[in-house]
Design a protein around this motif. Sequence first.
Motif, short mmCIF file in Angstrom:
data_model
loop_
_atom_site.label_atom_id
_atom_site.label_comp_id
_atom_site.label_asym_id
_atom_site.label_seq_id
_atom_site.Cartn_x
_atom_site.Cartn_y
_atom_site.Cartn_z
N ASP A 65 0.76 -1.28 0.15
CA ASP A 65 -0.07 -0.08 0.15
C ASP A 65 0.95 1.18 -0.18
OD1 ASP A 65 -2.13 -1.65 -0.19
OD2 ASP A 65 -2.69 -1.43 2.05
N SER A 110 -4.86 6.95 -1.36
CA SER A 110 -4.40 5.61 -1.21
C SER A 110 -4.20 4.86 -2.52
CB SER A 110 -5.63 4.93 -0.17
OG SER A 110 -5.02 3.59 -0.30
N ALA A 134 -2.77 1.03 -4.46
CA ALA A 134 -2.15 -0.32 -4.21
C ALA A 134 -1.10 -0.43 -5.13
CB ALA A 134 -3.04 -1.31 -4.36
N ARG A 171 -7.27 3.58 -5.38
CA ARG A 171 -8.23 2.79 -4.68
C ARG A 171 -9.48 3.76 -4.89
NH1 ARG A 171 -6.42 -1.57 -2.07
NH2 ARG A 171 -4.27 -1.11 -1.06
N GLY A 227 -10.70 3.01 -8.56
CA GLY A 227 -10.61 1.60 -9.20
C GLY A 227 -9.85 1.50 -10.40
#
Length: 211
Positions: free
Chosen positions: A108, A115, A117, A134, A137
């Motif tokens: 992360d 945020s 990934a 995040r 998406g």
Amino acid sequence: VNTAFIETDTGAVIVDTGPSRRYAEELRKVVTAAVPLGVAAVINTHHHPDHFLGNQVFADVPVHSLPETKSLIAEHGDGYADNMYRLVGDWMRGTEPMPPTDVLTGSDLTIGGRSFAALALGGHTEADLVILDRRTGTAIAGDLAFLDRAPTTPSADLNQWRESLDILNGMDPAAVIPGHGPFDPALSSLAQTRAYLDWIEATLREAADQG
């Protein structure tokens, strides 16, 4: 090549900086006009020259990559730049390779309250970083994904690449930004890239078998 930027509370995060200083200077103008706080950080998805040769324009902010990518840029950057000068001449004026300054291990990542990934994958090269925003998406896939373009394979491990595509499919992103080709909300780039890898492997094996 596709480059991307994401707005955060401390400025924009730019993913890949393009093939030259001139490109990156124009990229920075566009980003600064869109994001008043300017640039907070840069991320390089992998070590191929069209994705990092603009880094020097962002020497005042952290430039992140996987550790293998940082090492490969340091090792091959001068040779890549020389080859690009031979290919396109004056468009490369003033371009000097700059390795990333900060390494990511695949986990992360939070920048400016936003945020992400950071997935450490591979197959197109020894180290391919995918950034998943995040909030939206959206997966910024680097050159693990091509859409309506033939994938390039100079550093490829086809089986590892397929495994990375499986992981990307399993993430079920809302959309993919491929390394080359249009924005992809249908995830067609993942299917197209796999089909090409399967085709090129079968074609070359058949040719070898036939002598």
